[in-house]
Design a protein around this motif. Structure first.
Motif, PDB file in Angstrom:
ATOM      1  N   ALA A   8      -3.774   1.053  -5.938  1.00 48.50           N
ATOM      2  CA  ALA A   8      -2.804   1.975  -7.541  1.00 48.50           C
ATOM      3  C   ALA A   8      -3.289   1.573  -8.405  1.00 48.50           C
ATOM      4  CB  ALA A   8      -1.015   1.190  -7.138  1.00 48.50           C
ATOM      5  N   ASN A   9      -3.917   0.859  -9.515  1.00 42.55           N
ATOM      6  CA  ASN A   9      -3.748   0.930 -11.043  1.00 42.55           C
ATOM      7  C   ASN A   9      -5.239   1.660 -11.297  1.00 42.55           C
ATOM      8  OD1 ASN A   9      -0.502  -0.305 -12.658  1.00 42.55           O
ATOM      9  ND2 ASN A   9      -1.414  -1.825 -10.630  1.00 42.55           N
ATOM     10  N   GLY A  10      -5.810   1.322 -10.236  1.00 41.49           N
ATOM     11  CA  GLY A  10      -6.936   2.006 -10.452  1.00 41.49           C
ATOM     12  C   GLY A  10      -6.999   3.411 -10.524  1.00 41.49           C
ATOM     13  N   VAL A  11      -6.560   4.037  -9.313  1.00 39.66           N
ATOM     14  CA  VAL A  11      -6.418   5.367  -9.926  1.00 39.66           C
ATOM     15  C   VAL A  11      -5.402   5.559 -10.590  1.00 39.66           C
ATOM     16  CG1 VAL A  11      -5.125   7.277  -8.339  1.00 39.66           C
ATOM     17  CG2 VAL A  11      -6.381   5.625  -6.848  1.00 39.66           C
ATOM     18  N   THR A  12      -4.101   5.322 -11.363  1.00 35.98           N
ATOM     19  CA  THR A  12      -3.533   5.455 -11.955  1.00 35.98           C
ATOM     20  C   THR A  12      -3.652   5.563 -12.974  1.00 35.98           C
ATOM     21  OG1 THR A  12      -1.473   4.585 -10.382  1.00 35.98           O
ATOM     22  CG2 THR A  12      -1.128   5.078 -12.762  1.00 35.98           C
ATOM     23  N   LEU A  13      -4.512   4.670 -13.358  1.00 36.97           N
ATOM     24  CA  LEU A  13      -6.005   4.144 -14.880  1.00 36.97           C
ATOM     25  C   LEU A  13      -6.677   5.701 -14.734  1.00 36.97           C
ATOM     26  CD1 LEU A  13      -6.087   2.729 -17.674  1.00 36.97           C
ATOM     27  CD2 LEU A  13      -7.861   1.586 -16.217  1.00 36.97           C
ATOM     28  N   ILE A  14      -6.428   5.866 -13.826  1.00 37.38           N
ATOM     29  CA  ILE A  14      -7.414   7.511 -14.107  1.00 37.38           C
ATOM     30  C   ILE A  14      -6.873   8.281 -14.511  1.00 37.38           C
ATOM     31  CG2 ILE A  14      -8.577   9.065 -12.734  1.00 37.38           C
ATOM     32  CD1 ILE A  14     -10.259   6.961 -10.905  1.00 37.38           C
ATOM     33  N   THR A  56      -1.646  -0.884 -17.633  1.00 31.57           N
ATOM     34  CA  THR A  56      -1.928  -0.296 -16.331  1.00 31.57           C
ATOM     35  C   THR A  56      -3.650  -0.637 -15.653  1.00 31.57           C
ATOM     36  OG1 THR A  56      -1.007   2.066 -15.893  1.00 31.57           O
ATOM     37  CG2 THR A  56      -3.003   1.737 -14.437  1.00 31.57           C
ATOM     38  N   LEU A  57      -3.988  -0.823 -16.876  1.00 36.55           N
ATOM     39  CA  LEU A  57      -5.334  -1.760 -17.395  1.00 36.55           C
ATOM     40  C   LEU A  57      -4.901  -2.989 -16.855  1.00 36.55           C
ATOM     41  CD1 LEU A  57      -8.168  -2.071 -17.706  1.00 36.55           C
ATOM     42  CD2 LEU A  57      -8.479  -2.236 -20.379  1.00 36.55           C
ATOM     43  N   LEU A  58      -4.433  -3.512 -17.452  1.00 33.19           N
ATOM     44  CA  LEU A  58      -3.708  -5.113 -17.209  1.00 33.19           C
ATOM     45  C   LEU A  58      -3.122  -5.221 -16.445  1.00 33.19           C
ATOM     46  CD1 LEU A  58      -1.784  -6.264 -20.535  1.00 33.19           C
ATOM     47  CD2 LEU A  58      -4.349  -6.226 -19.709  1.00 33.19           C
ATOM     48  N   TRP A  59      -2.484  -4.598 -15.706  1.00 30.74           N
ATOM     49  CA  TRP A  59      -2.533  -4.321 -14.122  1.00 30.74           C
ATOM     50  C   TRP A  59      -3.810  -4.594 -13.391  1.00 30.74           C
ATOM     51  CZ3 TRP A  59       1.822  -6.531 -11.891  1.00 30.74           C
ATOM     52  CH2 TRP A  59       2.942  -6.534 -12.459  1.00 30.74           C
ATOM     53  N   LEU A  60      -4.686  -3.329 -13.450  1.00 37.39           N
ATOM     54  CA  LEU A  60      -5.510  -3.421 -12.524  1.00 37.39           C
ATOM     55  C   LEU A  60      -6.245  -4.583 -12.591  1.00 37.39           C
ATOM     56  CD1 LEU A  60      -8.117  -1.971 -11.113  1.00 37.39           C
ATOM     57  CD2 LEU A  60      -8.963  -1.066 -13.796  1.00 37.39           C
ATOM     58  N   LEU A  61      -6.904  -5.108 -13.886  1.00 36.87           N
ATOM     59  CA  LEU A  61      -7.370  -6.542 -14.040  1.00 36.87           C
ATOM     60  C   LEU A  61      -6.599  -7.622 -13.311  1.00 36.87           C
ATOM     61  CD1 LEU A  61      -8.014  -6.661 -17.691  1.00 36.87           C
ATOM     62  CD2 LEU A  61      -9.769  -6.225 -15.897  1.00 36.87           C
ATOM     63  N   SER A 103       2.904   9.897  -7.605  1.00 39.45           N
ATOM     64  CA  SER A 103       3.395  10.473  -8.808  1.00 39.45           C
ATOM     65  C   SER A 103       3.149  11.193 -10.249  1.00 39.45           C
ATOM     66  CB  SER A 103       4.768   9.138  -8.527  1.00 39.45           C
ATOM     67  OG  SER A 103       4.448   8.484  -9.430  1.00 39.45           O
ATOM     68  N   PHE A 104       1.977  10.680 -10.203  1.00 39.64           N
ATOM     69  CA  PHE A 104       0.961  10.883 -11.316  1.00 39.64           C
ATOM     70  C   PHE A 104       0.048  12.464 -11.677  1.00 39.64           C
ATOM     71  CE2 PHE A 104       2.696   6.885 -13.052  1.00 39.64           C
ATOM     72  CZ  PHE A 104       2.193   6.735 -14.217  1.00 39.64           C
ATOM     73  N   LEU A 105       0.009  12.537 -10.049  1.00 39.06           N
ATOM     74  CA  LEU A 105      -1.003  13.835 -10.191  1.00 39.06           C
ATOM     75  C   LEU A 105      -0.267  14.855 -10.532  1.00 39.06           C
ATOM     76  CD1 LEU A 105      -3.817  14.395  -8.643  1.00 39.06           C
ATOM     77  CD2 LEU A 105      -2.242  14.664  -6.531  1.00 39.06           C
ATOM     78  N   LEU A 134       0.590  -1.212  -0.007  1.00 41.60           N
ATOM     79  CA  LEU A 134       0.324  -0.092  -0.164  1.00 41.60           C
ATOM     80  C   LEU A 134       0.746   1.369   0.224  1.00 41.60           C
ATOM     81  CD1 LEU A 134      -2.610  -1.266   1.809  1.00 41.60           C
ATOM     82  CD2 LEU A 134      -2.981  -1.042  -0.212  1.00 41.60           C
ATOM     83  N   ALA A 135       1.843   1.246   1.009  1.00 40.30           N
ATOM     84  CA  ALA A 135       2.407   2.063   1.148  1.00 40.30           C
ATOM     85  C   ALA A 135       3.558   2.395  -0.277  1.00 40.30           C
ATOM     86  CB  ALA A 135       4.160   2.304   1.595  1.00 40.30           C
ATOM     87  N   ALA A 136       3.445   1.508  -1.036  1.00 41.37           N
ATOM     88  CA  ALA A 136       4.999   1.774  -2.433  1.00 41.37           C
ATOM     89  C   ALA A 136       3.076   2.043  -4.010  1.00 41.37           C
ATOM     90  CB  ALA A 136       4.918   0.392  -2.625  1.00 41.37           C
ATOM     91  N   ALA A 137       2.118   2.241  -3.440  1.00 35.58           N
ATOM     92  CA  ALA A 137       1.288   2.119  -4.159  1.00 35.58           C
ATOM     93  C   ALA A 137       0.648   3.472  -3.998  1.00 35.58           C
ATOM     94  CB  ALA A 137       0.200   0.951  -4.080  1.00 35.58           C
ATOM     95  N   PHE A 138       0.793   4.105  -2.968  1.00 37.75           N
ATOM     96  CA  PHE A 138       0.677   5.148  -2.638  1.00 37.75           C
ATOM     97  C   PHE A 138       1.898   6.496  -2.893  1.00 37.75           C
ATOM     98  CE2 PHE A 138       0.977   9.141  -0.322  1.00 37.75           C
ATOM     99  CZ  PHE A 138       0.907   9.692  -0.845  1.00 37.75           C
ATOM    100  N   CYS A 139       3.196   5.813  -2.964  1.00 37.34           N
ATOM    101  CA  CYS A 139       3.533   6.760  -4.435  1.00 37.34           C
ATOM    102  C   CYS A 139       3.921   6.733  -5.375  1.00 37.34           C
ATOM    103  CB  CYS A 139       5.097   6.249  -3.192  1.00 37.34           C
ATOM    104  SG  CYS A 139       5.249   6.121  -1.562  1.00 37.34           S
TER     105      CYS A 139
END
Length: 84
Positions: free
Chosen positions: A65-71, A47-52, A18-20, A9-14
């Motif tokens: 992480a990938n749900g938010v990053t995909l957006i 990113t979509l594939l990672w989300l899946l 970073s995309f923001l 979760l910490a890695a996902a947050f960072c």
């Protein structure tokens, strides 16, 4: 929650946060000249594939992480296509 999940979760947050700045800058300026369309298209698909993958394996950090990053990636990709 176990320490490994917290680490994820910490890695996902960072990586997600970073995309923001790029998304905010792209939305404000509509300048996408420094962004490669093919790279962002491939990145967004990945990113979509990672989300899946995260969904299918019930991996919360990967899914979050990938749900938010995909957006964020889709926003930048749409602006790249729209304001080329």
């Amino acid at each position: 929650m176990n320490p490994i999940t917290l680490l994820g979760l910490a890695a996902a947050f960072c990586t997600t946060v970073s995309f923001l700045p790029q998304a905010i800058k792209t939305i404000r300026t509509r300048d996408t000249s420094g962004i490669s369309l093919s790279m962002y298209g491939l990145f967004t698909f990945g990113t979509l594939l990672w989300l899946l993958f995260g969904l299918f394996t019930s991996n919360i950090p990967v899914t979050a992480a990938n749900g938010v990053t995909l957006i964020f990636a889709l926003i930048i990709l749409v602006y790249k296509i729209k304001y080329h």
